[in-house]
Design a protein around this motif. Structure first.
Motif, PDB file in Angstrom:
ATOM      1  N   THR A   1       0.753  -1.151  -0.145  1.00  0.00           N
ATOM      2  CA  THR A   1      -0.125  -0.174   0.042  1.00  0.00           C
ATOM      3  C   THR A   1       0.801   1.283  -0.049  1.00  0.00           C
ATOM      4  O   THR A   1       0.300   2.132   0.433  1.00  0.00           O
ATOM      5  CB  THR A   1      -0.874   0.057   1.367  1.00  0.00           C
ATOM      6  N   LEU A   2       2.160   1.224  -0.384  1.00  0.00           N
ATOM      7  CA  LEU A   2       3.011   2.325  -0.647  1.00  0.00           C
ATOM      8  C   LEU A   2       2.221   3.568  -1.428  1.00  0.00           C
ATOM      9  O   LEU A   2       1.990   3.399  -2.442  1.00  0.00           O
ATOM     10  CB  LEU A   2       4.594   1.932  -0.807  1.00  0.00           C
ATOM     11  N   PRO A   3       2.144   4.546  -0.851  1.00  0.00           N
ATOM     12  CA  PRO A   3       1.838   5.908  -1.579  1.00  0.00           C
ATOM     13  C   PRO A   3       2.768   6.432  -2.565  1.00  0.00           C
ATOM     14  O   PRO A   3       2.423   7.436  -3.294  1.00  0.00           O
ATOM     15  CB  PRO A   3       1.192   6.824  -0.645  1.00  0.00           C
ATOM     16  N   VAL A   4       3.944   5.919  -2.547  1.00  0.00           N
ATOM     17  CA  VAL A   4       5.173   6.379  -3.261  1.00  0.00           C
ATOM     18  C   VAL A   4       5.990   5.096  -3.860  1.00  0.00           C
ATOM     19  O   VAL A   4       5.731   4.057  -3.401  1.00  0.00           O
ATOM     20  CB  VAL A   4       6.099   7.210  -2.491  1.00  0.00           C
ATOM     21  N   PRO A   5       6.363   5.429  -5.027  1.00  0.00           N
ATOM     22  CA  PRO A   5       6.968   4.267  -5.711  1.00  0.00           C
ATOM     23  C   PRO A   5       8.270   3.909  -4.806  1.00  0.00           C
ATOM     24  O   PRO A   5       9.098   4.546  -4.151  1.00  0.00           O
ATOM     25  CB  PRO A   5       7.737   5.012  -6.994  1.00  0.00           C
ATOM     26  N   ALA A   6       8.441   2.709  -4.712  1.00  0.00           N
ATOM     27  CA  ALA A   6       9.572   2.232  -3.862  1.00  0.00           C
ATOM     28  C   ALA A   6      11.150   2.797  -4.180  1.00  0.00           C
ATOM     29  O   ALA A   6      11.760   3.193  -3.431  1.00  0.00           O
ATOM     30  CB  ALA A   6       9.568   0.543  -3.908  1.00  0.00           C
ATOM     31  N   GLU A   7      11.192   3.149  -5.129  1.00  0.00           N
ATOM     32  CA  GLU A   7      12.663   3.774  -5.800  1.00  0.00           C
ATOM     33  C   GLU A   7      12.779   5.163  -5.285  1.00  0.00           C
ATOM     34  O   GLU A   7      13.812   5.587  -5.266  1.00  0.00           O
ATOM     35  CB  GLU A   7      12.608   3.451  -7.200  1.00  0.00           C
ATOM     36  N   ASN A   8      11.533   5.600  -4.764  1.00  0.00           N
ATOM     37  CA  ASN A   8      12.043   6.983  -4.292  1.00  0.00           C
ATOM     38  C   ASN A   8      12.191   6.886  -2.702  1.00  0.00           C
ATOM     39  O   ASN A   8      12.665   7.923  -2.008  1.00  0.00           O
ATOM     40  CB  ASN A   8      10.406   7.776  -4.106  1.00  0.00           C
ATOM     41  N   ILE A   9      12.319   5.601  -2.023  1.00  0.00           N
ATOM     42  CA  ILE A   9      12.968   5.544  -0.803  1.00  0.00           C
ATOM     43  C   ILE A   9      14.456   5.566  -0.645  1.00  0.00           C
ATOM     44  O   ILE A   9      14.981   4.674  -1.451  1.00  0.00           O
ATOM     45  CB  ILE A   9      12.154   4.266  -0.046  1.00  0.00           C
ATOM     46  N   LEU A  10      14.847   6.478  -0.065  1.00  0.00           N
ATOM     47  CA  LEU A  10      16.381   6.365  -0.029  1.00  0.00           C
ATOM     48  C   LEU A  10      17.045   5.526   1.068  1.00  0.00           C
ATOM     49  O   LEU A  10      18.011   4.676   0.778  1.00  0.00           O
ATOM     50  CB  LEU A  10      16.922   7.729   0.485  1.00  0.00           C
ATOM     51  N   PHE A  11      16.497   5.615   2.587  1.00  0.00           N
ATOM     52  CA  PHE A  11      17.086   5.000   3.420  1.00  0.00           C
ATOM     53  C   PHE A  11      16.266   5.179   4.578  1.00  0.00           C
ATOM     54  O   PHE A  11      15.231   6.018   4.326  1.00  0.00           O
ATOM     55  CB  PHE A  11      18.462   5.289   4.124  1.00  0.00           C
ATOM     56  N   PHE A  12      16.341   4.362   5.769  1.00  0.00           N
ATOM     57  CA  PHE A  12      15.516   4.578   6.743  1.00  0.00           C
ATOM     58  C   PHE A  12      16.420   4.655   8.168  1.00  0.00           C
ATOM     59  O   PHE A  12      17.488   4.199   8.111  1.00  0.00           O
ATOM     60  CB  PHE A  12      14.278   3.525   7.085  1.00  0.00           C
ATOM     61  N   MET A  13      15.819   5.049   9.255  1.00  0.00           N
ATOM     62  CA  MET A  13      16.450   5.403  10.724  1.00  0.00           C
ATOM     63  C   MET A  13      15.568   4.764  11.603  1.00  0.00           C
ATOM     64  O   MET A  13      14.418   5.321  11.731  1.00  0.00           O
ATOM     65  CB  MET A  13      16.836   6.692  10.944  1.00  0.00           C
ATOM     66  N   GLN A  14      16.062   3.983  12.665  1.00  0.00           N
ATOM     67  CA  GLN A  14      15.425   3.484  13.589  1.00  0.00           C
ATOM     68  C   GLN A  14      16.120   3.501  14.888  1.00  0.00           C
ATOM     69  O   GLN A  14      17.313   3.581  15.102  1.00  0.00           O
ATOM     70  CB  GLN A  14      15.122   2.017  13.656  1.00  0.00           C
ATOM     71  N   LYS A  15      15.304   4.139  15.924  1.00  0.00           N
ATOM     72  CA  LYS A  15      16.059   4.401  17.277  1.00  0.00           C
ATOM     73  C   LYS A  15      15.772   2.947  18.219  1.00  0.00           C
ATOM     74  O   LYS A  15      14.723   2.369  18.247  1.00  0.00           O
ATOM     75  CB  LYS A  15      15.175   5.385  18.181  1.00  0.00           C
ATOM     76  N   ASP A  16      16.932   2.533  19.028  1.00  0.00           N
ATOM     77  CA  ASP A  16      16.744   1.204  19.621  1.00  0.00           C
ATOM     78  C   ASP A  16      15.589   1.364  20.824  1.00  0.00           C
ATOM     79  O   ASP A  16      15.302   2.410  21.229  1.00  0.00           O
ATOM     80  CB  ASP A  16      17.949   1.017  20.269  1.00  0.00           C
ATOM     81  N   GLY A  17      14.876   0.418  21.022  1.00  0.00           N
ATOM     82  CA  GLY A  17      13.703   0.320  22.067  1.00  0.00           C
ATOM     83  C   GLY A  17      12.792   1.142  21.450  1.00  0.00           C
ATOM     84  O   GLY A  17      11.829   1.376  22.350  1.00  0.00           O
ATOM     85  N   ASP A  18      12.565   1.201  20.464  1.00  0.00           N
ATOM     86  CA  ASP A  18      11.541   2.187  19.744  1.00  0.00           C
ATOM     87  C   ASP A  18      10.923   1.581  18.584  1.00  0.00           C
ATOM     88  O   ASP A  18      11.526   1.247  17.588  1.00  0.00           O
ATOM     89  CB  ASP A  18      11.813   3.674  19.668  1.00  0.00           C
ATOM     90  N   ALA A  19       9.489   1.603  18.568  1.00  0.00           N
ATOM     91  CA  ALA A  19       8.962   1.144  17.135  1.00  0.00           C
ATOM     92  C   ALA A  19       8.948   2.190  16.055  1.00  0.00           C
ATOM     93  O   ALA A  19       8.513   2.122  15.042  1.00  0.00           O
ATOM     94  CB  ALA A  19       7.355   0.687  17.445  1.00  0.00           C
ATOM     95  N   ASN A  20       9.406   3.576  16.644  1.00  0.00           N
ATOM     96  CA  ASN A  20       9.337   4.710  15.378  1.00  0.00           C
ATOM     97  C   ASN A  20      10.520   4.425  14.625  1.00  0.00           C
ATOM     98  O   ASN A  20      11.634   4.471  15.098  1.00  0.00           O
ATOM     99  CB  ASN A  20       9.289   5.971  16.246  1.00  0.00           C
ATOM    100  N   THR A  21      10.266   4.298  13.433  1.00  0.00           N
ATOM    101  CA  THR A  21      11.373   4.272  12.318  1.00  0.00           C
ATOM    102  C   THR A  21      10.696   5.337  11.224  1.00  0.00           C
ATOM    103  O   THR A  21       9.473   5.444  10.779  1.00  0.00           O
ATOM    104  CB  THR A  21      10.933   2.841  11.499  1.00  0.00           C
ATOM    105  N   VAL A  22      11.679   6.063  10.826  1.00  0.00           N
ATOM    106  CA  VAL A  22      11.409   7.059   9.936  1.00  0.00           C
ATOM    107  C   VAL A  22      11.989   6.611   8.599  1.00  0.00           C
ATOM    108  O   VAL A  22      13.281   6.263   8.529  1.00  0.00           O
ATOM    109  CB  VAL A  22      11.989   8.483  10.222  1.00  0.00           C
TER     110      VAL A  22
END
Length: 170
Positions: free
Chosen positions: A19-40
């Motif tokens: 269900t991505l509203p953007v093409p997958a090739e537009n995704i550059l990278f992601f960042m996740q903080k330990d102990g946290d479900a928040n991923t950007v």
């Protein structure tokens, strides 16, 4: 534990998210903080005509919003948090990116001549390494802000294709 998390996220493929509203090739990278479900997730920011926005070439969105099908206009931007960033133009279609979590290590967004795609790199010892993901270790909180202990950058050597982990102590 860190190795288990890195192995888990290395197996994550964006193609499995239907269900991505953007093409997958537009995704550059992601960042996740330990102990946290928040991923950007950090995405290329294209205008209505399909051109990269030169004033703000990338944007960030919470993964949970992206998976829930939020449109780019409704992104909750984490600009002032550890996940925030600043971009500065450098040369023709190249930008320097400074993450709030680690301002001493710049990232570089550039367009590849051979295929026209944009990718994010780090530079070290006159070499470029393709950035895949960032894992943030937070030591504690001071008021509303968190204190970053270190960042683990998962990168790929541009020449050999070998993936490796680079730790930046803060």
């Amino acid at each position: 534990m860190l190795l288990a998390l890195l192995l888990f996220f290395s197996q994550l493929t964006w193609a499995t998210l239907e269900t991505l509203p953007v093409p997958a090739e537009n995704i550059l990278f992601f960042m996740q903080k330990d102990g946290d479900a928040n991923t950007v997730v950090y995405l290329l920011n294209f205008d209505q005509k399909g051109k990269l926005n030169p004033e703000k070439p990338i944007c960030a969105i919470w993964l949970k919003d992206l998976v829930n099908g939020k449109a780019p206009a409704s992104y909750r931007k984490p600009e002032s948090s550890l996940y925030g960033f600043e971009c500065k133009p450098m040369a023709d279609e190249q930008f320097e990116i400074r993450l709030n979590a680690c301002e001493k290590m710049p990232l570089y967004l550039k367009r590849l001549a051979e295929n026209g795609k944009y990718q994010v790199y780090i530079r070290e010892e006159d070499r470029e390494y393709l950035l895949k993901r960032i894992y943030m270790r937070v030591a504690g909180r001071k008021g509303k802000s968190a204190q970053v202990q270190h960042l683990d950058l998962v990168t790929v050597n541009s020449l050999s294709g070998i993936e490796f982990l680079k730790r930046i102590n803060i």
